[in-house]
Design an enzyme around this catalytic site. Structure first.
Site, short mmCIF file in Angstrom:
data_model
loop_
_atom_site.label_atom_id
_atom_site.label_comp_id
_atom_site.label_asym_id
_atom_site.label_seq_id
_atom_site.Cartn_x
_atom_site.Cartn_y
_atom_site.Cartn_z
CB THR A 1 36.71 27.76 44.88
OG1 THR A 1 37.60 28.71 45.49
CG2 THR A 1 36.34 26.73 45.92
CG ASP B 1 40.09 30.76 47.30
OD1 ASP B 1 41.17 30.86 46.69
OD2 ASP B 1 39.24 31.68 47.34
CG MET C 1 45.19 34.14 44.86
SD MET C 1 44.34 33.74 43.31
CE MET C 1 44.45 35.34 42.49
N GLY C 2 43.58 32.76 48.54
CA GLY C 2 42.84 31.95 49.49
C GLY C 2 41.92 32.73 50.40
NE ARG C 3 37.56 35.91 47.81
CZ ARG C 3 36.44 35.70 47.13
NH1 ARG C 3 35.51 34.91 47.64
NH2 ARG C 3 36.24 36.28 45.97
CD GLN D 1 48.25 32.16 43.80
OE1 GLN D 1 47.82 31.57 44.78
NE2 GLN D 1 48.42 33.48 43.77
#
Length: 427
Positions: free
Chosen positions: A140, A142, A192-194, A302
């Site tokens: 991921t 993230d 991104m990354g929540r 990304q």
């Protein structure tokens, strides 16, 4: 358990190095003496449910070797299909397909939700008396897999390349902003990354000496629009320009959120981005410099870029996939292969394992100790953590007729052995 077949699935969003892990698993399985065939499911667990399996032995070996340098998930496909507790028919179908194709080794390459899927399949097979060694492979961008202690996994494959992308991007953005600041004094980018701020934080790697007018709005801080505008104006009074990076979950009010099968917000599919909401607000208040604010949302770039891949990330993604195959060959199922950092000043890692039940649906956040006192930056400790992950140079690129050349798998499905089936989530 005798010679059995292996099945590999991808889950969730792509990453720049996911295929390096895929190659590691494939090559590790090929090298294992008791694995007969190595299958991949087209589009993850959906491919298992639909019995769309491809045999890697039928693919050109030269193309399989190109997986290491191929970004994103186009080679075999991924999905965001959730195996909910209310979908007993889907679980029964998975067992049916695994048994029909004599699958004894199951690999799932993915993040939090994918590890949950791998864990469910592992426990399901055990209850049904099916001999199945299930191993997860982390992925991921993230970097939110594991827990806040960082002892489950130091970092996830994919994050180093996403961090490299942001380090390179902000260096370029700074040149743009410096040149046009008399007309466009503020530029806002969305990462991104929540709910985790690791990708936003990586922007600081473009400027570890803190010479740029750069502000980071991390998910862990819960900033308001009013606070952001106050900080931006303070920077404008100092330098006449400001570069802002906000996490995609920054609160700008109702964004008309779209959600995926796991209930996660799909920010790229929602009606309003945090980035645009920030810019709308900044341009509605009095900016203390000439010009206006503008914004950009790099989005899926990304996670699918080949150009900005970290060579460290590529190698570790490959090695953790290879390690997963070796774990499976030793019969160590119900685990996820993991990357752990060795102590000391020099950057070194080792590969271990952690129980799938421990990591399934786990959540990791940027440690508060890595957030600067001003709450719009990160500390030097974060820089020391992340800097080795991006590498000194870019990963190799391959071209053909002036165009990037990636792996081209034929992806022909093997004959089906089970009756046709429509997954519960597709009805």
């Amino acid at each position: 358990m005798g010679a059995k077949n292996a099945l590999i699935c991808l889950g969730g969003g792509p990453s720049p190095v996911i295929n390096a892990s895929l190659q590691g698993v494939i090559e590790g399985c090929f090298a294992a003496g008791d694995i007969a065939h190595v299958y991949c499911a087209r589009h993850g667990i959906e491919g298992v449910l639909l019995e769309q399996l491809t045999d890697m032995a039928r693919e050109d070996p030269a193309e399989l070797r190109r997986l290491r340098d191929t970004p994103a998930s186009g080679a075999i496909g991924t999905c965001r299909y959730k195996l909910g507790e209310d979908r007993a028919e889907d679980f029964e179908r998975i067992l049916q397909v695994l048994a029909a194709h004599d699958v004894g080794y199951f690999f799932y390459i993915g993040g939090n939700d994918s590890m949950d899927t791998a864990d469910k399949v592992s426990r399901l097979a055990r209850r049904a008396g099916l001999e199945l060694v299930a191993v997860g492979v982390p992925k991921t961008i993230d970097n939110d897999l594991g827990d806040d202690s960082g002892t489950i996994i130091d970092h996830t494959p994919g994050y180093g390349s996403a961090a490299r992308y942001w380090a390179d991007l902000i260096a370029e953005v700074n040149e743009e902003n410096r040149g046009i600041c008399v007309s466009e004094c503020v530029t806002v980018y969305q990462a991104m990354g929540r709910d985790a701020g690791f990708i936003t934080a990586a922007s600081r790697l473009a400027d570890p000496e803190r010479e740029m007018p750069l502000q980071l709005y991390l998910a862990e801080c819960g900033h308001s629009l009013e606070f952001l505008a106050e900080q931006v104006n303070r920077q404008l009074q100092q330098s006449g320009r400001c570069i802002v990076v906000v996490g995609e979950g920054f609160d700008v009010g109702d964004i008309g959120a779209a959600v995926d099968g796991f209930g996660h917000i799909e920010y790229g599919a929602s009606r309003l981005s945090a980035c645009q909401g920030v810019v709308n607000y900044l341009n509605s208040v009095h900016l203390k410099a000439r010009g206006y604010a503008n914004c950009q949302v790099p989005g899926v770039l990304q996670r699918c870029t080949a150009v900005h891949r970290s060579p460290v990330d590529v190698e570790e993604a490959y090695q953790v996939g290879l390690h997963a195959a070796r774990l499976a060959a030793r019969g160590e199922g119900g685990v996820m292969a993991t990357i752990l950092r060795e102590p000391g000043a020099a950057y070194r890692v080792r590969y271990g394992q952690v129980a799938l039940q421990t990591v399934a649906n786990s959540v990791r956040h940027l440690p508060q100790s890595w957030i600067a006192e001003n709450r719009v930056d990160v500390t030097d400790d974060f820089i020391r953590y992340a800097q080795p992950l991006i590498g000194e140079e870019l990963a190799p690129l391959h071209f053909e007729n002036g165009r990037l050349r990636f792996a081209r798998l034929e992806g022909r499905c093997i004959p089906q052995k089970c009756p046709p089936y429509v997954p519960v989530g597709m009805r």
